[in-house]
Write a protein that holds these residues in place. Structure first.
Motif, short mmCIF file in Angstrom:
data_model
loop_
_atom_site.label_atom_id
_atom_site.label_comp_id
_atom_site.label_asym_id
_atom_site.label_seq_id
_atom_site.Cartn_x
_atom_site.Cartn_y
_atom_site.Cartn_z
N ARG A 172 -7.91 0.10 0.37
CA ARG A 172 -9.04 -0.52 0.96
C ARG A 172 -9.07 -0.58 2.59
O ARG A 172 -9.92 -0.79 3.22
N ASN A 173 -7.75 -0.76 3.04
CA ASN A 173 -7.51 -0.48 4.47
C ASN A 173 -8.21 0.94 5.00
O ASN A 173 -9.16 0.83 5.94
N LYS A 174 -8.17 1.85 4.11
CA LYS A 174 -8.64 3.13 4.69
C LYS A 174 -10.28 3.02 4.37
O LYS A 174 -10.91 3.38 5.47
N ALA A 175 -10.84 2.52 3.47
CA ALA A 175 -12.12 2.47 3.36
C ALA A 175 -12.61 1.54 4.44
O ALA A 175 -13.78 1.94 5.05
N ALA A 176 -12.08 0.49 4.89
CA ALA A 176 -12.43 -0.55 6.18
C ALA A 176 -12.32 0.54 7.33
O ALA A 176 -13.30 0.21 8.25
N ILE A 177 -11.24 1.08 7.50
CA ILE A 177 -11.20 1.89 8.65
C ILE A 177 -12.39 3.12 8.83
O ILE A 177 -13.05 3.19 9.89
N GLU A 178 -12.66 3.44 7.78
CA GLU A 178 -13.65 4.53 7.77
C GLU A 178 -15.22 3.85 8.15
O GLU A 178 -15.83 4.61 8.98
N LEU A 179 -15.45 2.70 7.72
CA LEU A 179 -16.57 2.08 8.18
C LEU A 179 -16.64 1.84 9.95
O LEU A 179 -17.61 1.99 10.45
N ILE A 180 -15.51 1.26 10.25
CA ILE A 180 -15.49 0.96 11.75
C ILE A 180 -15.44 2.42 12.47
O ILE A 180 -16.15 2.25 13.49
N LYS A 181 -14.99 3.35 12.05
CA LYS A 181 -15.10 4.55 12.69
C LYS A 181 -16.56 5.25 12.85
O LYS A 181 -17.27 5.68 13.87
N LYS A 182 -17.23 4.95 11.49
CA LYS A 182 -18.61 5.39 11.41
C LYS A 182 -19.39 4.63 12.57
O LYS A 182 -20.32 4.99 13.00
N ALA A 183 -19.16 3.31 12.73
CA ALA A 183 -19.82 2.45 13.35
C ALA A 183 -19.80 2.78 14.92
O ALA A 183 -20.52 2.99 15.67
N ALA A 184 -18.39 3.24 15.20
CA ALA A 184 -18.11 3.56 16.68
C ALA A 184 -18.90 4.90 17.09
O ALA A 184 -19.55 5.00 18.20
N TRP B 128 -5.73 2.60 14.66
CA TRP B 128 -6.79 2.57 13.32
C TRP B 128 -6.24 3.30 12.16
O TRP B 128 -6.03 2.76 11.14
N ASN B 129 -5.61 4.51 12.40
CA ASN B 129 -5.12 5.30 11.42
C ASN B 129 -3.84 4.80 10.74
O ASN B 129 -3.66 4.92 9.45
N ASP B 130 -3.00 4.12 11.45
CA ASP B 130 -1.88 3.64 11.28
C ASP B 130 -2.27 2.46 10.08
O ASP B 130 -1.54 2.27 9.10
N GLU B 131 -3.14 1.79 10.41
CA GLU B 131 -3.50 0.48 9.44
C GLU B 131 -4.32 1.38 8.33
O GLU B 131 -4.11 0.62 7.05
N ALA B 132 -4.99 2.34 8.40
CA ALA B 132 -5.70 2.83 7.05
C ALA B 132 -4.82 3.14 6.15
O ALA B 132 -4.80 3.20 5.05
N ILE C 174 -4.69 -6.33 4.83
CA ILE C 174 -5.93 -5.99 5.60
C ILE C 174 -6.13 -6.88 6.55
O ILE C 174 -7.13 -6.76 7.41
N GLY C 175 -5.20 -7.78 6.92
CA GLY C 175 -5.56 -8.98 7.73
C GLY C 175 -5.67 -8.25 9.27
O GLY C 175 -6.43 -9.15 9.88
N SER C 176 -4.77 -7.39 9.76
CA SER C 176 -5.20 -6.95 11.21
C SER C 176 -6.48 -6.33 11.07
O SER C 176 -6.94 -6.59 12.29
N VAL C 177 -7.11 -5.56 10.17
CA VAL C 177 -8.44 -5.02 10.59
C VAL C 177 -9.29 -5.99 10.36
O VAL C 177 -10.14 -5.81 11.17
#
Length: 331
Positions: free
Chosen positions: A313-325, A304-308, A97-100
């Protein structure tokens, strides 16, 4: 009565001396990945911990590469080679998850937005679980510098970059390709020569102050004030065994100092950026339009989707970032 008072005072001093003798003194080593001229925040952190712990925790601060290679900070903290480290998640190959964590392009565009994503939306908790599995205690994020474009001519829009050779790497380069820009990969050590000789027309590397420190401004004088990422995010970790040996009060002191460190470096770099803009880039700064920002954020979704896809865990993190955006209107 006087004898009783004297006896009471002696008993108090004896108890205090016993407590001091029984308290463990920690002499810790903290290595950052920054150079010696950029360690003011770490030194302030160490001073605050020493003061608030009555010198029961003393932290010696070391610069990047001084004790271990910067890419090895996480492993060195885990094994106890060093006790604490300030590094960057995407430098740690152990972390999926380092890049996220460090920040993907357009993931957040201000420190306040990053704070909300980490705290309110819960990214900090996800990151903490990752570091726990990696064998260290996560003390939280540290806001670092923003990420801006610098050009030999004004970079006023995405369209202007489509006719330019702009140095960008990694996830940011992928995003730029999605909006029709063809980035070029130039090693850091070659950026200055490439700019001054006209081999490239622009660069995505760091903040205004960093462009001053690297002297990239000598080859490019037009600064774009809209960040691709603001801020880049560092991480602060401590050896788990050391953390467990702290008293509850000592843990509180270190954590509170870490929460202050999160903002202190960013405030320093922001002040330096402001001075640099007035000194070197006055009347040459530009901004992207809201339409361009939305286009770049939509393009960043692919990154973002590539990282997800790298882990649940990455997927959950990206979902948070998408929601915030979406909540902020950037998507």
């Amino acid at each position: 009565m006087k004898k009783l008072f004297t006896l009471a005072v002696l008993m108090i001093f004896a108890a205090a001396n016993t407590a001091t003798a029984d308290s463990k003194i920690f002499n810790l080593k903290l290595q950052s990945y920054y150079g010696t001229n950029m360690l003011s925040a770490e030194k302030a952190f160490a001073a605050a911990v020493a003061k608030n712990s009555n010198n029961s925790i003393k932290i010696a601060v070391y610069s990047g590469g001084e004790l271990v290679p910067s890419s090895q900070i996480l492993n060195a903290v885990k094994t106890g080679t060093i006790d604490m480290g300030r590094g960057m998640g995407h430098h740690f190959t152990e972390s999926k998850i380092g890049s996220v964590e460090s920040g993907l392009p357009m993931a957040w565009t201000s420190a306040d937005e990053a704070q909300a994503i980490y705290e309110k939306y819960g990214l900090k908790n996800i990151i903490a679980k990752e570091y726990k599995e990696l064998g260290v205690k996560y003390l939280g994020p540290v806001w670092a510098a923003p990420y801006h474009f610098l050009g030999k001519r004004p970079i006023t829009s995405i369209n202007t970059m489509r006719s330019m050779k702009v140095r960008a790497v990694g996830a940011s380069a992928k995003m730029l390709k999605k909006v029709g820009v063809n980035p070029v990969n130039v090693p850091v050590e070659d950026i200055y020569l490439s700019l001054t000789t006209g081999q490239i027309d622009g660069v995505l590397y760091g903040s205004a102050f960093e462009y001053k420190e690297t002297k990239f401004y000598e080859g490019a004088r037009f600064f774009n004030n809209t960040p691709v990422l603001d801020p880049i995010v560092d991480t602060l970790v401590i050896n788990q065994k050391v953390w467990n040996e702290f008293s509850a009060e000592q843990q509180k002191i270190v954590q509170e100092a870490a929460d202050v460190l999160r903002w202190s470096y960013y405030k320093w770099i922001a002040a330096e950026d402001k001075k640099t803009l007035n000194e070197l880039f006055k009347n040459t700064t530009t901004n992207f339009s809201d339409a361009d920002l939305k286009e770049m954020t939509k393009a960043a979704l692919n990154v973002w989707n590539d990282e997800a896809g790298k882990s649940p865990r990455n997927k959950a993190a990206i979902e948070l970032i998408k929601k915030a955006a979406k909540d902020s209107g950037r998507l």
